[in-house]
Design an enzyme around this catalytic site. Structure first.
Site, short mmCIF file in Angstrom:
data_model
loop_
_atom_site.label_atom_id
_atom_site.label_comp_id
_atom_site.label_asym_id
_atom_site.label_seq_id
_atom_site.Cartn_x
_atom_site.Cartn_y
_atom_site.Cartn_z
N ARG A 15 56.66 -24.34 -59.11
CA ARG A 15 56.60 -23.29 -58.27
C ARG A 15 55.08 -23.44 -57.16
O ARG A 15 54.87 -22.20 -57.24
CB ARG A 15 57.27 -21.44 -58.30
CG ARG A 15 58.72 -21.82 -58.90
CD ARG A 15 59.70 -21.72 -58.20
NE ARG A 15 60.67 -21.76 -58.13
CZ ARG A 15 61.63 -22.63 -59.09
NH1 ARG A 15 61.13 -24.34 -59.32
NH2 ARG A 15 62.37 -22.13 -58.91
N SER A 44 64.27 -14.44 -56.88
CA SER A 44 63.63 -14.71 -57.61
C SER A 44 62.12 -14.10 -57.05
O SER A 44 61.56 -14.32 -56.82
CB SER A 44 63.03 -15.57 -58.36
OG SER A 44 64.13 -15.80 -59.10
N GLU A 73 56.49 -14.53 -57.42
CA GLU A 73 56.91 -15.85 -57.06
C GLU A 73 56.96 -16.06 -55.43
O GLU A 73 56.41 -16.79 -54.93
CB GLU A 73 57.92 -16.82 -57.07
CG GLU A 73 58.53 -17.39 -56.62
CD GLU A 73 59.80 -17.97 -57.27
OE1 GLU A 73 60.21 -17.81 -58.75
OE2 GLU A 73 61.21 -18.45 -56.86
C1 LIG Z 1 69.13 -15.45 -52.45
C2 LIG Z 1 67.71 -15.89 -52.90
C3 LIG Z 1 67.92 -17.02 -53.87
C4 LIG Z 1 66.45 -18.16 -53.76
N1 LIG Z 1 66.63 -19.00 -54.27
C5 LIG Z 1 65.55 -19.84 -55.25
C6 LIG Z 1 65.66 -20.83 -56.75
O1 LIG Z 1 66.96 -20.27 -56.87
N2 LIG Z 1 65.06 -21.23 -56.03
C7 LIG Z 1 63.90 -21.58 -55.42
O2 LIG Z 1 62.68 -22.01 -56.19
N3 LIG Z 1 62.99 -21.15 -54.41
C8 LIG Z 1 64.75 -19.83 -53.84
N4 LIG Z 1 64.41 -18.78 -53.62
C9 LIG Z 1 63.27 -18.70 -52.14
C10 LIG Z 1 63.46 -19.40 -50.99
O3 LIG Z 1 65.06 -19.46 -50.61
C11 LIG Z 1 62.61 -20.78 -51.02
O4 LIG Z 1 61.48 -20.61 -51.48
C12 LIG Z 1 62.91 -21.15 -49.99
O5 LIG Z 1 62.31 -23.32 -49.78
C13 LIG Z 1 61.86 -20.51 -48.75
O6 LIG Z 1 61.91 -21.69 -47.45
P1 LIG Z 1 61.74 -21.07 -45.81
O7 LIG Z 1 61.77 -21.20 -45.25
O8 LIG Z 1 62.72 -19.29 -45.85
O9 LIG Z 1 60.36 -20.18 -46.71
P2 LIG Z 1 59.69 -19.11 -45.69
O10 LIG Z 1 59.57 -17.27 -46.12
O11 LIG Z 1 59.83 -18.77 -44.17
O12 LIG Z 1 58.04 -19.19 -45.88
C14 LIG Z 1 57.17 -19.44 -47.23
C15 LIG Z 1 55.46 -19.85 -47.25
O13 LIG Z 1 55.64 -20.67 -46.23
C16 LIG Z 1 55.32 -20.67 -45.67
N5 LIG Z 1 55.31 -22.22 -44.41
C17 LIG Z 1 56.63 -22.02 -44.06
N6 LIG Z 1 57.15 -23.16 -43.72
C18 LIG Z 1 56.66 -24.17 -43.32
C19 LIG Z 1 55.81 -25.48 -43.13
N7 LIG Z 1 56.73 -26.01 -42.28
N8 LIG Z 1 54.79 -25.72 -42.90
C20 LIG Z 1 53.77 -24.99 -44.25
N9 LIG Z 1 53.82 -24.18 -44.75
C21 LIG Z 1 54.72 -23.36 -44.49
C22 LIG Z 1 54.73 -19.89 -45.46
O14 LIG Z 1 53.93 -19.26 -43.79
C23 LIG Z 1 55.21 -18.90 -46.10
O15 LIG Z 1 53.63 -18.87 -46.52
C24 LIG Z 1 65.49 -17.83 -52.78
C25 LIG Z 1 65.26 -17.03 -51.84
C26 LIG Z 1 66.95 -16.07 -51.75
C27 LIG Z 1 66.87 -15.25 -50.80
#
Ligand SMILES: Cc1cc2nc3c(=O)[nH]c(=O)nc-3n(C[C@H](O)[C@H](O)[C@H](O)COP(=O)(O)OP(=O)(O)OC[C@H]3O[C@@H](n4cnc5c(N)ncnc54)[C@H](O)[C@@H]3O)c2cc1C
Length: 337
Positions: free
Chosen positions: A162, A237, A333
């Site tokens: 992570r 998580s 996380e």
């Molecule tokens: C129900 C649920 C289940 C999940 N299961 C998992 C799992 O099994 N495994 C896992 O690893 N994660 C899991 N996650 C966490 C999440 O889905 C991941 O971390 C996902 O990759 C986040 O993507 P996002 O676009 O929503 O990020 P955001 O929440 O929009 O951003 C996260 C961070 O990244 C930065 N960011 C966003 N876009 C960019 C970009 N293009 N360039 C640089 N920085 C950027 C943001 O500023 C922020 O700091 C889960 C979440 C939920 C709600």
């Protein structure tokens, strides 16, 4: 491209927290992204993908840039592999399904993870024994201060559990605009030893599972275990599984012989944070509008109208109790904003 003032982010974070962006803009191309950065050099910026890995504890006093770049294509292939490029704003799960429909292997275990493709390298997403680092070839990113594009190879992303360079050495300096994955076209490496996947496949009577079988098994398991953010706000998580030195672990294990653990190297042991939280009595506990999910102790939830601060307080209480009981520090996380 319209800059919106005092914009509600309630529908842009999976916790469903009511918080506002001072300013908000969605960008649909690299040209638009460059132009916004050029025109608003002096302002603080915040990059937003799908909002599924963040806890908003206050309004964001910055220009929030929502990355909405779309498109995916094959950039190279040979008999065995295909290199597929996806733009950052593509929905991750839809992209995974598209690769499976094309019989490209490697991402199936990570079906149904929320969020966008461009964010996957940030925390090296992973599930069911597979991480993005296993298939990521490279990613392209725009440097915020000088507007220069850079390609990061897999090795240059400094992936860990992570973790990546984007959360550490170059934190908040780059915007990832696209990601290239190297996927199999044949001889797929089906990975079903982790968690309940093989048990789920047995139920489907699938002896030689295909990519879609694995994906369906993962989807079924995830839907039975994890709350749907559309129904109950959450960010997956909330904590990372702590990694402790074997020497420290042995002392703790003597006191708590039932403790679950996985040896991850000759010197380190990973302990499931969910188990620690459950043992500390937090599973299913509710504190006003915030709480710990009834089936999944690792997931903090918004029962409706919780503030980010309420959820943060619950997370701090959990951290404090676990440290007191086990002497183990668990880290978030989720990005706390
Ligand atoms: C129900 C649920 C289940 C999940 N299961 C998992 C799992 O099994 N495994 C896992 O690893 N994660 C899991 N996650 C966490 C999440 O889905 C991941 O971390 C996902 O990759 C986040 O993507 P996002 O676009 O929503 O990020 P955001 O929440 O929009 O951003 C996260 C961070 O990244 C930065 N960011 C966003 N876009 C960019 C970009 N293009 N360039 C640089 N920085 C950027 C943001 O500023 C922020 O700091 C889960 C979440 C939920 C709600």
């Amino acid at each position: 491209m319209k800059i919106l003032n005092h914009f509600s982010l309630k529908n842009f974070n999976t916790f469903g927290i009511e918080a506002n962006a001072k300013e908000f803009v969605a960008v649909h191309s690299i040209a638009e992204l460059k132009s916004v950065l050029e025109d608003h050099k002096a302002k603080k910026k915040f990059i937003l993908g799908g909002g599924s890995n963040m806890l908003l504890t206050k309004d964001i006093d910055a220009l929030v840039i929502h990355i909405d770049l779309k498109g995916k294509k094959i950039v190279k292939e040979n008999d065995d592999f295909v290199w597929v490029e996806s733009q950052a704003g593509e929905n991750w799960h839809e992209f995974v399904i598209w690769t499976i429909e094309n019989d490209f292997g490697g991402l199936e275990n990570m079906s149904l993870i929320p969020g966008n493709v461009g964010t996957t390298p940030v925390q090296n997403i992973g599930a069911y024994g597979v991480e993005i680092k296993d298939t990521l070839d490279s990613c392209s990113a725009l440097k915020i201060d000088c507007l220069e594009m850079r390609t990061f190879t897999n090795a240059e992303c400094h992936f860990g559990y992570r973790e990546s360079i984007f959360k550490n050495e170059v934190k908040e300096q780059y915007i990832i605009t696209s990601v290239v994955f190297k996927l199999t076209k044949r001889n797929h490496k089906i990975s079903i030893s982790y968690g309940d996947i093989s048990a789920e496949l047995d139920k489907l009577n699938s002896k030689t599972p295909s990519l879609i079988d694995v994906s369906n098994a993962v989807i079924t398991i995830r839907q039975s275990k994890l709350p749907d953010p559309k129904v109950l706000g959450n960010s997956g998580s909330f904590f990372k599984n702590p990694i402790v030195l074997k020497s420290d672990f042995e002392k703790i294990h003597k006191e708590f012989p039932n403790m679950k653990y996985y040896e991850i190297s000759a010197t380190e042991v990973k302990i499931p944070a969910g188990w620690l939280i459950e043992q500390a009595g937090f599973k299913g506990k509710r504190f006003g509008n915030a709480g710990v999910h009834i089936n999944q102790a690792l997931v903090l939830v918004n029962y409706g109208n919780a503030t980010g601060q309420e959820i943060l307080n619950v997370s701090k209480e959990i951290q404090k109790t676990i440290f007191k009981k086990f002497g183990i520090q668990i880290e978030a996380e989720v990005n706390i904003i």
